[in-house]
Design a protein around this motif. Sequence first.
Motif, short mmCIF file in Angstrom:
data_model
loop_
_atom_site.label_atom_id
_atom_site.label_comp_id
_atom_site.label_asym_id
_atom_site.label_seq_id
_atom_site.Cartn_x
_atom_site.Cartn_y
_atom_site.Cartn_z
N SER A 71 2.77 6.54 -0.44
CA SER A 71 2.22 7.34 0.96
C SER A 71 3.48 7.70 1.55
O SER A 71 4.05 6.55 1.92
CB SER A 71 1.23 6.58 1.03
OG SER A 71 0.68 6.16 2.51
N SER A 105 0.87 -1.28 0.09
CA SER A 105 -0.24 -0.21 0.43
C SER A 105 0.55 1.10 -0.24
O SER A 105 -0.27 2.17 0.29
CB SER A 105 -1.11 0.04 1.50
OG SER A 105 -0.07 0.18 2.50
N LYS A 106 2.18 0.63 0.74
CA LYS A 106 3.14 2.14 0.21
C LYS A 106 3.54 3.31 -1.02
O LYS A 106 4.05 4.10 -1.33
CB LYS A 106 4.73 1.74 1.03
CG LYS A 106 4.45 1.74 2.12
CD LYS A 106 4.11 2.90 3.55
CE LYS A 106 4.11 2.40 4.33
NZ LYS A 106 3.22 3.53 4.99
N GLU A 153 -0.77 7.86 6.30
CA GLU A 153 -2.32 7.79 6.05
C GLU A 153 -3.56 9.00 5.08
O GLU A 153 -2.92 10.29 6.00
CB GLU A 153 -3.27 7.41 7.36
CG GLU A 153 -4.98 6.60 7.22
CD GLU A 153 -5.27 6.39 8.30
OE1 GLU A 153 -6.38 5.79 8.02
OE2 GLU A 153 -4.67 6.32 9.31
N ASN A 154 -3.80 9.09 4.07
CA ASN A 154 -4.52 9.50 3.69
C ASN A 154 -3.85 10.64 2.39
O ASN A 154 -4.53 11.95 2.34
CB ASN A 154 -5.53 9.99 4.04
CG ASN A 154 -6.89 9.51 4.57
OD1 ASN A 154 -6.71 8.68 4.13
ND2 ASN A 154 -7.30 9.23 6.14
#
Length: 406
Positions: A122, A83-84, A125-126
Amino acid sequence: MKKSIVLMTGLCILSLHYLYSQGSPDYDGGLKVKFNEDGSKYLRVISWAQVQTTYNDNVADDASSINFNLRRARILMFAQINSKFLILTHFGLNSLNSGTMSPVGKGEGSQLFFHDVWAQYSIAENHTIGGGLHYFNGISRLNNQSTLNIMTLDNNRQSWSTIGLTDQFARHIGIFAKGKFGGLQYRIAVNDAITNGLDAREPEVNGAAVYGGRRLIGSKDAGKVIAGYFDYNFLDQESNFLPFKVGSYLGGKKVFNIGAGFFLHPSGSVYADGTGELHGEDVSIFAIDAFYDSPLGENGAAITAYATFQSNDYGRDYLFSAYGTGSMIYGHVGYVIPGDKTKTRFQPYVSYGSNSYDAVDDNRNILGIGINSYMSGHNSKLTLEYKNEEFGDSTGTLTLQAMIYL
């Protein structure tokens, strides 16, 4: 369990996002190559085509009034191994017709080219940063419009406000940041301006500005552009995983957003004074807009509405193609007729835009009236639209478009 590559339809990390945003009961997340059991490592593939038949009676005596056009043929892929970070690649062609085809497919109009190639990371977060050939644009929602789910036949042309002037088909090479703070989403970018844009004119002495700052006065003073767009999501939260804004949810979400954006290009335009010396003029574009999409009751009815005001400063008395210094108002509204969501659904709509230019007295007024027939949401639809444009003369065009995307 042993890792494997599984070709599947569904169970994509963002499957709910794509299901709702496209409004199809059959799509279920699309095509994905999964590299681990939970789907967190994957390759996602989207392919689409839009084919048009147009009728225009305002043509030369020896020209046909009916013509065919491959409006878009595209393939988009993105992949994550965690997810990075993410890489996205998007290529295809646009507006292939009898005038742009070549005998063996090697002409300029026949060529595939990259629309997007970027990598993103990323950082919290967000919150994400990235770079490459990207579509994280400023100004308005329509300047970030997805071509998969436009409600009208096509995007409002003047809302792609820099296409071909500073970018390659609405994409710049540069860096971007995007994310959200609660309901507030943001995207900002710093990019290189294109050197050889569509406006290849030379400035006339004491004449109007031309858009060619980087080409005419160099990249030191006119090489960079800055853009941003911010919108607040009052109801359902829209995904900002990718930059492409949804045109109509067909009642799959209840969305109300208000947004504002900008585009700045220092010395982007150039004019020649009385001695012929060239001077740069700053280009600045600002817009505010609002978007509403909601189901109406439980019978499949839905409404989509959008409105924007945009202030355009391309330099003194600038006017080129669809673009000019002045202002623009634009809006559209569509209504999904009640019916079974698993069957063909119909959405009549109307759009209107008015563009004023400092250089001329006439406004460019464009009225569109159309209807969408959704056979499987946006994944398989037909659109019939009549568009009338008044700018000095009046031109009417009737277009039927078939679209499929998988």
